[in-house]
Design a protein around this motif. Structure first.
Motif, PDB file in Angstrom:
ATOM      1  N   ASP A  46       0.825  -1.216   0.000  1.00  0.00           N
ATOM      2  CA  ASP A  46       0.000   0.000   0.000  1.00  0.00           C
ATOM      3  C   ASP A  46       0.855   1.260   0.000  1.00  0.00           C
ATOM      4  O   ASP A  46       0.445   2.303  -0.524  1.00  0.00           O
ATOM      5  CB  ASP A  46      -0.914   0.013   1.229  1.00  0.00           C
ATOM      6  N   LYS A  49       1.306   2.720  -3.398  1.00  0.00           N
ATOM      7  CA  LYS A  49       0.055   3.258  -3.964  1.00  0.00           C
ATOM      8  C   LYS A  49      -0.128   2.999  -5.462  1.00  0.00           C
ATOM      9  O   LYS A  49      -0.619   3.839  -6.210  1.00  0.00           O
ATOM     10  CB  LYS A  49      -0.045   4.760  -3.681  1.00  0.00           C
ATOM     11  N   GLY A  57       5.463   6.644  -5.547  1.00  0.00           N
ATOM     12  CA  GLY A  57       5.525   5.193  -5.401  1.00  0.00           C
ATOM     13  C   GLY A  57       6.375   4.533  -6.468  1.00  0.00           C
ATOM     14  O   GLY A  57       7.155   3.611  -6.186  1.00  0.00           O
ATOM     15  N   VAL A 314      -3.204   2.557 -12.213  1.00  0.00           N
ATOM     16  CA  VAL A 314      -3.775   3.268 -11.068  1.00  0.00           C
ATOM     17  C   VAL A 314      -5.171   3.753 -11.436  1.00  0.00           C
ATOM     18  O   VAL A 314      -5.335   4.608 -12.299  1.00  0.00           O
ATOM     19  CB  VAL A 314      -2.887   4.457 -10.653  1.00  0.00           C
ATOM     20  N   ILE A 325      -6.689   1.269  -3.238  1.00  0.00           N
ATOM     21  CA  ILE A 325      -5.344   1.188  -3.817  1.00  0.00           C
ATOM     22  C   ILE A 325      -5.276   0.024  -4.803  1.00  0.00           C
ATOM     23  O   ILE A 325      -5.607  -1.105  -4.471  1.00  0.00           O
ATOM     24  CB  ILE A 325      -4.280   1.023  -2.717  1.00  0.00           C
ATOM     25  N   ASN A 327      -2.964  -2.223  -6.111  1.00  0.00           N
ATOM     26  CA  ASN A 327      -1.607  -2.653  -5.773  1.00  0.00           C
ATOM     27  C   ASN A 327      -0.849  -3.267  -6.950  1.00  0.00           C
ATOM     28  O   ASN A 327       0.378  -3.310  -6.941  1.00  0.00           O
ATOM     29  CB  ASN A 327      -1.643  -3.646  -4.614  1.00  0.00           C
ATOM     30  N   GLN A 484      -8.617  -3.271  -7.784  1.00  0.00           N
ATOM     31  CA  GLN A 484      -7.996  -3.140  -6.463  1.00  0.00           C
ATOM     32  C   GLN A 484      -7.687  -4.498  -5.840  1.00  0.00           C
ATOM     33  O   GLN A 484      -6.891  -4.601  -4.907  1.00  0.00           O
ATOM     34  CB  GLN A 484      -8.912  -2.362  -5.513  1.00  0.00           C
TER      35      GLN A 484
END
Length: 533
Positions: A46, A49, A57, A314, A325, A327, A484
């Protein structure tokens, strides 16, 4: 050479070959599930992100790999003797207040008379308008709206892209690029200014909602490559009222043609000037690149690449449990961790004759930015074969009927696409690696030039466009793809380890082979624009 000497040389060569294979196998055994899961757990945590391009990230993920590559003492080959290869993306946001369109004395208002569907950069586009019906060119079906008419430096006026002439379906047209081309293809290849679309009734009904959207365009600067590159020409949709004013006496016939699916012959009308106004910003992103030098003083100048994308998709929103999130554990923290384990094996085992270029690219989920930049840049000049590793750690359990797992591979198997279609030498080497090591079964169902997993839906697409033969290893799509729920807990460590080992021994076999891989098979029609090296 006498007979006894020949026997002696054969006796010496056989143990040496067996010894080399044993050392490669020993290096492959250093790829273990525990290390793979350690690395993928960090990448898909996490804290990172989702690793979007660009994002803190993704920067953290890149720094993680740089530390490990430094520890392994693998040679950096990026900018300024670093591991980073930087590229620039320009993002433009439409300024709807300053975007205008004129034809003669008539002024057309943004939001009322026209909308901008897509664009890449601001600019004034002035030229005559040519009506071309559906814009589809299919000579075998007798369709050629461009015959005897010049559209260079002119706007193409065309019906919405899903419209087809009477008795013509997409299936009946055949293979795009071979049997037919679309208005978008023709506009680009013929040097048109852009496209003006005649809307469908559904698009008219959604006009008010669409006008609230502020279009943006973003693309590599300079633009290179085809697969997933943003379309370069501006595309505008006109309202029916604007079309009436623009077409004059021809308006009624043109607007009625959609209901009849019979279209007037192409014709040219007056000039139109559209100013697409926008504000622009630049994005700087990077790939991580490293080189393991080959052992042969001559063949080391030929490179075999192993590439994976470090970024994730994302998205927005949250699950019912509140997880927001993405991942991106399988897509593609798994491939990224696998590539790192392969790097370790390369430094542990014997060096192949050719050099190995290790790549963790970025911007894959937003348009193959990193792979297009590298494949069309100076590093690719030495590349003779390309391996892509994308999503290698999921398994469909035997007998399962879980929805959206139809394209997921089963236990002990991985999909491979590319070699069988393109390259005799690459296919031969992959067959040898499979026979000699056999860590996992190679499923070849996607060795089909008509399947999107061959092209363009592969990170290898820019390398294929450059005439470089490729092999992609992937375990298939599943219900958590780009959601997610693509979490580390869903991965299969056993398969993860087996696939990573198989990629290593296969790439090593190709890099150590006598014959340089080349595209020596008939180029599939979908790659009509490619010239083999």
């Amino acid at each position: 050479m006498n007979f006894s000497r020949s026997l002696l040389l054969l006796a010496i060569a056989a143990p040496l070959h067996a010894q080399a294979d044993a050392k490669v196998k020993a290096a492959a055994q250093t790829i273990v599930a525990a290390n793979l899961m350690r690395d993928v757990s960090y990448l898909a945590s996490d804290a990172l992100k989702g690793r979007g391009t660009p994002s803190p990230g993704l920067d953290s993920a890149a720094a993680y790999f740089v530390r490990r590559l430094t520890q392994l003492r693998i040679k950096p080959i990026g900018d300024d003797n670093s591991y980073f290869q930087h590229y620039t993306v320009v993002r433009a946001t439409l300024d709807t207040m300053r975007t205008t369109m004129r034809s003669g004395t008539q002024t057309f208002v943004y939001g009322t008379d026209f909308l901008v569907n897509s664009f890449l950069s601001a600019g004034m586009h002035t030229g005559k308008v040519v009506y071309v019906g559906t814009g589809i060119r299919a000579l075998t079906r007798g369709l050629d709206p461009y015959a005897g008419i010049n559209v260079r430096d002119k706007w193409i006026l065309v019906h919405a892209s899903q419209i087809r002439p009477r008795n013509v379906t997409t299936d009946s047209l055949g293979v795009v690029g071979r049997d037919y081309t679309t208005a978008l293809d023709e506009a680009r290849s013929r040097g048109a200014l852009g496209l003006l679309f005649i809307p469908t009734p559904q698009q008219v009904a959604n006009w008010s909602a669409t006008r609230k959207r502020v279009p943006t365009g973003q693309e590599l600067s300079p633009v290179v490559g085809r697969a997933y590159a943003a379309y370069p020409l501006p595309q505008l949709t006109l309202s029916f009222a604007a079309l009436d004013r623009l077409l004059g006496d021809k308006g009624a016939e043109v607007l009625a043609s959609d209901s009849l699916h019979r279209y007037p012959a192409s014709f040219e009308i007056g000039a139109l000037a559209a100013e697409v106004a926008a504000t622009t910003t630049s994005i700087r992103a990077s790939n991580v690149v490293a080189l393991v030098d080959g052992s042969d003083p001559v063949l080391r100048s030929e490179w075999v690449t192993i590439s994976t994308h470090l970024d994730g998709a994302v998205g927005r929103g949250a699950t019912v449990s509140g997880d927001s999130i993405y991942n991106a554990a399988d897509d593609n923290a798994s491939g990224s961790a696998g590539n790192l384990s392969i790097a370790h094996a390369l430094m542990t085992g014997p060096r192949p004759k050719r050099s190995m270029l290790l790549i963790w690219d970025s911007g894959e989920e937003t348009g193959l930015w990193g792979s297009r930049f590298l494949a069309y840049g100076p590093l690719a000049k030495n590349v003779v074969a390309h391996f892509t590793v994308d999503m290698i750690a999921r398994t469909r359990k035997p007998g399962t009927n879980i929805k959206e797992q139809e394209e997921l591979s089963g236990p002990g198997e991985v999909f491979v696409s590319g070699p069988l279609i393109l390259s005799t030498a690459l296919e031969s080497a992959i067959g040898k690696a499979s026979r000699d090591y056999g860590y996992v079964h190679l499923d070849r169902r996607y060795e089909d030039p008509k399947h999107e997993f061959f092209y363009p839906r592969t990170d290898a697409a820019p390398y294929i466009e450059q005439g470089i033969p490729y092999a992609e290893f992937f375990t298939g799509l599943h219900e958590d793809y780009h959601r997610q729920t693509d979490e580390v807990s869903k991965l299969d460590p056993v398969k993860f380890e087996a696939v990573a080992r198989m990629v290593y021994v296969t790439a090593w076999t190709v890099a150590n082979g006598k014959e340089r891989p080349r595209i020596d098979k008939p180029v599939p029609p979908v790659l009509w624009f490619m010239t083999p090296r």
